[in-house]
Write a protein that holds these residues in place. Structure first.
Motif: not given
Length: 523
Positions: A419-427, A430-433, A511-512, A516-521
């Motif tokens: 239910q966390d938009a920032a987690i969903e968006q960053s995941l 990362a998944g697309e990457l 996850l890797t 890194k994406l979550y940390q950067a945000k």
């Protein structure tokens, strides 16, 4: 200046080798035998691979005489080779060149070539090379003029080669020879390209570790052996590893984790692996399901094909170990802690029973509605431990949790619940990457789905994927949290893309990159 920088694949510890069915001892054998070097100059080799952008026009490289150019460009014309991404044209015994074979490999518009596509192309290159008798391959990227694209694409191609060349052969008395070619990668600037290659190699080492752990049979990859293997490969990289044995698990009140293994003499463990790449007080927590073998308990799995693959039920935990290893190998500026609750779900006179009640670390009582829904039991205590004892600022749990997820999404996507938009968006980013794609599933509208008649919660419910997620959400409490159900993605029965036959190491790259994406945000 002409420089040659050697990078040996598999230079880090490989892990373990079978000595007996009761112990797994560490060795120093590499995961692969392929070797890379990075250079700015032409190198002699059995095969020359030239990376060709789309619409490159007449091909001419330094050292090609008129006869060579005429032969190669005539072959391009006859074959209709257009340089589109992934297109290949093989020319045997090219006129005027010392190479036995020339392979033209299309890159399309280099600026548009994605990382995932380039990695898949690298895997295809590996497959093609392995079908020859070549011992050395020189990859020339000089037609990609932009240095950033040149280095990015070359590193991604090498990553694909590396991932496809992994073999799990520790149990074969006479294993087939592993791919052992020497690749030299001619890039724009060797010193600038080196960091990209090293980052990818560290990531590959994490994937290999996860594949190895997941591939281990149940009698060799049991909780204690899994934990010791992880300690062996992580500590040399500066990762702090703590292993809680069964008595410590029990003393901390983690009855859900302990209960799953109580039917076996190989009791529950908890692995904690911390990489302090950032000075944040609160870590990003990755919690992975480490059920080393799943019989289903007294809700016994009755299909032979299903139970045969139940050593892969530890793939979530393996992904967490692999991700921590990759982040440490990359020296990523992230404070991350991996938590792997480790169990083995067996039947005996001591095993937990359908209808039993266990008490989790946070005091929640849980009715065991099905002993084959053990993954959420051990994850419950793992999530609680990350929240209560490690003060995690965000928790991502990952597991091969439910068949219902496979029914909903197949193996093309992992299901994510948050239910966390920032987690969903960053995941999702990362998944697309890395093309380990995720798809959000709802948590709202399922009130009472895990309500028990006799306890606080029950470990079953319908729909199954939501029941598992909602059950786990309780143990995260107010900590930002996401559940990743990767059922169906841990194993392939035949080689495909970057994956050889067997365990895929799925989740490591997701996850890797997410950490890194979550940390950067947050910075």
């Amino acid at each position: 200046m002409k420089t040659l920088l050697s990078l040996s694949i598999g230079a880090l510890l490989a892990g373990s080798s079978l000595l007996s069915t009761s112990a797994l001892a560490a060795t120093h054998a590499p995961y692969t035998h392929t070797q890379f070097s990075i250079t700015e100059s032409v190198q002699p080799a059995d095969i020359l691979v030239v990376l060709v952008p789309e619409n490159a026009g007449e091909l001419r490289l330094a050292g090609w005489d008129r006869a060579s150019r005429n032969h190669i460009n005539r072959a391009i014309e006859v074959a209709g080779f257009d340089g589109k991404a992934g297109a290949q044209l093989e020319i045997v015994a090219p006129v005027g060149l010392s190479y036995g074979r020339l392979l033209l490999l299309g890159t399309g518009n280099p600026a548009d070539l994605t990382r995932a596509k380039a990695e898949t192309m690298g895997a295809s290159l590996s497959t093609w090379v392995n079908g020859t008798k070549a011992e050395s391959i020189h990859v020339n990227s000089q037609l990609i003029a932009n240095a950033a694209d040149n280095h990015r694409i070359s590193a991604a191609l090498a990553h694909g080669v590396e991932l496809r060349n992994y073999r799990f052969d520790r149990y074969k008395s006479q294993p087939e020879a592993r791919p052992s070619q020497r690749y030299s990668w001619q890039v724009a600037l060797a010193t600038d390209a080196r960091s990209k290659f090293e980052q990818k190699q560290a990531l590959a080492q994490g994937v290999f570790t996860a594949r190895e752990l997941t591939n281990l049979p149940g009698s060799d990859g049991y909780p204690e052996a899994f934990a010791n293997y992880a300690k062996t490969v992580l500590e040399p990289l500066g990762v702090e590893v703590t292993i809680l044995g069964p008595e410590e698990v029990k003393a901390l009140g983690m009855g859900a984790l302990y209960g799953v293994s109580q039917g076996s003499h190989m009791k529950a463990h908890l692995l904690v692996a911390r990489w302090r790449g950032h000075d944040d007080a609160q870590p990003i927590a990755l919690v992975g399901k480490g059920n080393s073998f799943d019989t289903g308990g007294y809700n016994l799995k009755t299909q032979a094909a299903s139970i045969l693959r139940m050593h892969t039920d530890k793939a979530g935990g393996a992904a967490v170990v692999g991700a921590v290893k990759a982040l440490a190998g990359q020296k990523a500026p992230v404070h991350v802690v991996g938590v792997v609750p480790l169990s083995i779900n067996m039947i005996s006179g001591d095993a937990y029973l359908p209808g039993d009640v266990v008490t989790a670390g946070d005091g929640t009582t849980i009715e065991v509605g099905n002993t084959d829904a053990e993954g959420r039991l051990i994850l419950a205590d793992g999530i609680w431990y990350a929240r209560e004892h490690l003060n995690a600022r965000v928790i991502a749990d990952i597991a091969t949790l439910t068949g219902a997820k496979v029914g909903a999404l197949g193996s093309a996507y992992s299901a994510i619940f948050t239910q966390d938009a920032a987690i969903e968006q960053s995941l999702r980013q990362a998944g697309e990457l890395v093309q380990e794609r995720v798809w959000p599933m709802p948590l709202d509208g399922y009130d009472g789905i895990v309500r028990s008649r006799i306890a606080d919660k029950i470990n079953t419910g319908s729909p199954g994927a939501q029941a598992g997620a909602i059950f786990l959400q309780h143990f995260a409490a107010d900590t930002p949290w996401v559940h990743i159900d990767m059922a169906g993605e841990a194993f392939v029965s035949s080689a495909s893309g970057i994956h050889p036959e067997g365990s895929t190491g799925h989740g490591v790259r997701l996850l890797t990159e997410w950490a890194k994406l979550y940390q950067a945000k947050q910075d």
